[in-house]
Every structure is written in C-alpha cells, then in structure tokens.
Design a protein around this motif. Structure first.
Motif, mmCIF file in Angstrom:
data_model
loop_
_atom_site.group_PDB
_atom_site.id
_atom_site.type_symbol
_atom_site.label_atom_id
_atom_site.label_comp_id
_atom_site.label_asym_id
_atom_site.label_seq_id
_atom_site.Cartn_x
_atom_site.Cartn_y
_atom_site.Cartn_z
ATOM 1 N N LYS A 73 0.896 -1.329 0.025
ATOM 2 C CA LYS A 73 -0.064 0.117 -0.074
ATOM 3 C C LYS A 73 0.665 1.255 -0.060
ATOM 4 O O LYS A 73 0.612 2.199 -0.774
ATOM 5 C CB LYS A 73 -0.856 0.115 1.249
ATOM 6 N N ILE A 242 -6.202 7.825 -5.576
ATOM 7 C CA ILE A 242 -7.319 7.006 -5.610
ATOM 8 C C ILE A 242 -7.170 5.721 -6.315
ATOM 9 O O ILE A 242 -7.791 4.561 -6.144
ATOM 10 C CB ILE A 242 -8.710 7.897 -5.660
ATOM 11 N N LEU A 243 -6.805 6.061 -7.923
ATOM 12 C CA LEU A 243 -6.652 4.863 -8.514
ATOM 13 C C LEU A 243 -5.732 3.868 -8.103
ATOM 14 O O LEU A 243 -5.992 2.569 -7.993
ATOM 15 C CB LEU A 243 -6.256 5.236 -10.103
ATOM 16 N N ASP A 245 -4.813 3.350 -5.086
ATOM 17 C CA ASP A 245 -5.360 2.764 -3.779
ATOM 18 C C ASP A 245 -6.348 1.491 -4.133
ATOM 19 O O ASP A 245 -6.312 0.566 -3.552
ATOM 20 C CB ASP A 245 -6.086 3.850 -2.948
ATOM 21 N N ARG A 246 -7.293 1.831 -5.066
ATOM 22 C CA ARG A 246 -8.371 0.616 -5.703
ATOM 23 C C ARG A 246 -7.525 -0.248 -6.122
ATOM 24 O O ARG A 246 -7.943 -1.443 -5.962
ATOM 25 C CB ARG A 246 -9.198 1.573 -6.526
ATOM 26 N N ASN A 251 -10.332 0.982 -1.023
ATOM 27 C CA ASN A 251 -11.508 1.721 -1.715
ATOM 28 C C ASN A 251 -11.433 3.162 -2.080
ATOM 29 O O ASN A 251 -12.170 3.747 -2.521
ATOM 30 C CB ASN A 251 -12.819 1.460 -0.752
ATOM 31 N N GLY A 252 -10.002 3.550 -2.141
ATOM 32 C CA GLY A 252 -9.835 4.845 -2.504
ATOM 33 C C GLY A 252 -9.675 5.954 -1.415
ATOM 34 O O GLY A 252 -9.137 6.907 -1.618
ATOM 35 N N TYR A 308 -16.088 11.643 -0.141
ATOM 36 C CA TYR A 308 -15.472 10.676 -0.851
ATOM 37 C C TYR A 308 -15.980 9.293 0.135
ATOM 38 O O TYR A 308 -16.531 8.538 -0.614
ATOM 39 C CB TYR A 308 -13.964 10.472 -1.127
ATOM 40 N N ILE A 312 -18.580 6.454 -0.843
ATOM 41 C CA ILE A 312 -18.117 5.081 -0.794
ATOM 42 C C ILE A 312 -19.274 4.276 0.145
ATOM 43 O O ILE A 312 -19.617 3.035 -0.148
ATOM 44 C CB ILE A 312 -16.637 4.822 -0.481
ATOM 45 N N GLN A 316 -21.723 1.372 -1.097
ATOM 46 C CA GLN A 316 -21.506 0.152 -0.502
ATOM 47 C C GLN A 316 -22.877 -0.427 0.195
ATOM 48 O O GLN A 316 -23.456 -1.548 0.335
ATOM 49 C CB GLN A 316 -20.386 -0.106 0.599
#
Length: 320
Positions: A73, A242-243, A245-246, A251-252, A308, A312, A316
């Motif tokens: 990460k 964000i990209l 992380d995903r 989850n960004g 954000y 999310i 979910q």
C-alpha cells in the motif's frame, strides 16, 4: 496563554505562522540577522542545518520491518505520487523552458514549485483522516510514504526534465541524513523513540529560518496562484492516488487522504537553491507557493475525503 493550541487551530499553523513572522522581520528589518549575529543570527539564517536534523529524525521513524500489506500500500501511494509529480514537472517544463513564468497571470509559477508541492504528503493529516474514515492497516502505509521527505525526488525530477544538472554528490548529500536516520532507527528502537518527538518540535524553527529569506511582496503575489496550485495538487494527485489505492485492494479513501502537501515541502526550494545556485531567484516565490499549497490542501483534503468516504459508504450500503 494557549499559544500552541492557537497555532494548531490554523491549518499548517506551526509551519505558516513562524514562516510569516520571519518574512515580516526580513521585510521590515532585512539586516537583523547580521545586526544581532551570534545565536539570534544563526536561528534566522540556519534553516538548512535544522532541516538536516529534521530529515534524520524522519528517517529514523521508517521501519524496515513493515508488513507486506504496508509495503504494498505504501509503495503504491508513494510511487503514484512521485510519478504524478514527475509527469507534471515534465509537462510544465515544456511550457517553462527557463523553469519559471516571468510575467502574466501565472508569474512566479515554476516547475520547482509544482514538483515540490506534489512530492510530499502531510503525514499527520493522512493519519488523522485514515483514523476517522479509513482502514486501520492503511495508516501504516505512511511508514513508507515518509521517504518522500527532503529534496531528493524533486532534484531527480528537475534533472529528468533537463532543468538542472546535479552532481552525484549532491544527490547523495540530499538523502544521506534520511538514510542514516533510517539505518540507526532500525538498528536501535530506543534511538527511534528518542528522536521521534523532535519532528514536530523542529518544524517552527526551520520555518522561521525560511521566512527570513522571504519578502512580504513575494507572499502577497503568491496568494491566488498558491490557491490554484493547491486545488491542482488535490485534483491531480487525488485522482492518481485513488486509482492506485483501488488497484491495490483499497476503496480509494487512503488515496484521497494522501493528496495533500506536507509543511516541510516548503523547505525544498531553499534546499534546491543551496545546491544549484541558478534556483536562487526562483526559490523565494516557490517557497511561498508551496507554503500556500500546504494550507489549501490542509483544508481541501479533509473535505474531499469526507465527501468521498460518504459516497463510498452509501454505494456499499446500496450494494448490500
């Protein structure tokens, strides 16, 4: 009097207030450092020695024994932010062959300011946002991300862009305090615990020294441009992070939480100018742009992260 509490209510206050205080002194009494000399003069002109200690202490907090998840990460977020800064630096260099815009609406904007503002994440802000909105294990990613600290990656980007030619000794010198701190901190946990509290303590002192290299006219001119730069940092690095992380199973939220500029990034232009004298004229405006960016991102990133995270969680919930 609750001076420290008052400073902490201001975004980046421990960095910004001493920086502005130093710039006021330098504007009104430009010969103050020479007049008083001795320890007072050293504090007003000694930002770089204090920074070298700061980077040593930062290095000591980086743990080589990080778990595979933290390495994955942290590596993804670190690499993505550095690549985003490098890409923007290369693009900007095509429009600024001299390294800085000399006139017009964007006068004072430089490749140095853009790259320095992109390359370093506000660790305290990141940890706080992860604690509130993210996964606990994502907080450990900053262990690796803290390698952003210092001028090394900015030097590398400027070199790639063809805007500077640093000798190898300069590259080694830029990262050596951080590396020595990393090695010693991993050899001795007690040493790590000993130097870790010094990190926030040193910030107002090197900020004051940096402020004494600035003129208030520079501060005034950097206002709107610094705000635009801060918005750009959040928008560009936020999207990339964000990209990243995903793509690594997140989850960004960790990505957008890392889309800020660290307070110590404002010290990078001065560090670069001390190595390459051609940046002496650019460093003051770059310093204030990055410093303004610190404040703007400190305000925008928590707001963006909250929005954000709400989106999310709502998404979910609808999928459940």
């Amino acid at each position: 009097m609750r001076i420290k509490a008052g400073l902490e209510r201001i975004p980046g206050g421990l960095m910004m207030v001493p920086l502005l205080l130093g710039s006021v002194i330098n504007t009104l009494f430009p010969t103050a450092a020479k007049t008083f000399g001795s320890f007072t003069g050293a504090m007003m002109t000694g930002a770089l020695p204090i920074l070298s200690v700061f980077f040593f202490c930062m290095g000591a907090t980086i743990d080589f024994k990080a778990t595979p998840y933290i390495l994955k990460k942290g590596g993804a977020l670190l690499g993505s932010k550095i690549l985003a800064g490098t890409a923007l630096g290369l693009i900007a260099a095509q429009f600024m062959p001299t390294g800085m815009v000399d006139s017009g609406l964007f006068a004072g904007l430089s490749v140095l300011a853009i790259v320095a503002s992109m390359n370093d994440t506000n660790g305290g802000l990141y940890m706080a946002l992860i604690g509130q909105y993210g996964k606990k294990e994502d907080g450990g990613a900053y262990t690796l991300m803290s390698m952003e600290s210092g001028p090394f990656f900015t030097m590398l980007t400027l070199g790639i862009a063809g805007l500077a030619a640093f000798p190898w000794e300069a590259f080694v010198g830029a990262i050596l305090p951080l590396l020595v701190g990393m090695i010693l901190g991993n050899l001795d946990n007690e040493l790590r615990d000993f130097v870790k509290p010094a990190i926030p303590i040193l910030i107002p002192f090197f900020a004051f020294g940096l402020g004494n290299t600035l003129n208030l006219e520079t501060v005034w001119k950097s206002g709107l441009l610094g705000i635009l730069l801060g918005v750009g940092v959040v928008a560009v690095s936020g999207t990339v992070l964000i990209l990243a992380d995903r793509l690594t199973g997140g989850n960004g939220i960790a990505g957008i939480a890392a889309a800020s500029t660290a307070g110590n990034a404002a010290a990078v232009p001065a560090a670069i100018a001390s190595i390459d004298k051609s940046y002496i004229a650019i460093a003051p405006s770059a310093t204030m742009l990055v410093a303004t960016c610190v404040i703007v991102t400190a305000i925008l990133v928590p707001l963006a992260t909250a929005v954000y995270a709400k989106w999310i969680n709502s998404r979910q919930a609808n999928q459940a």
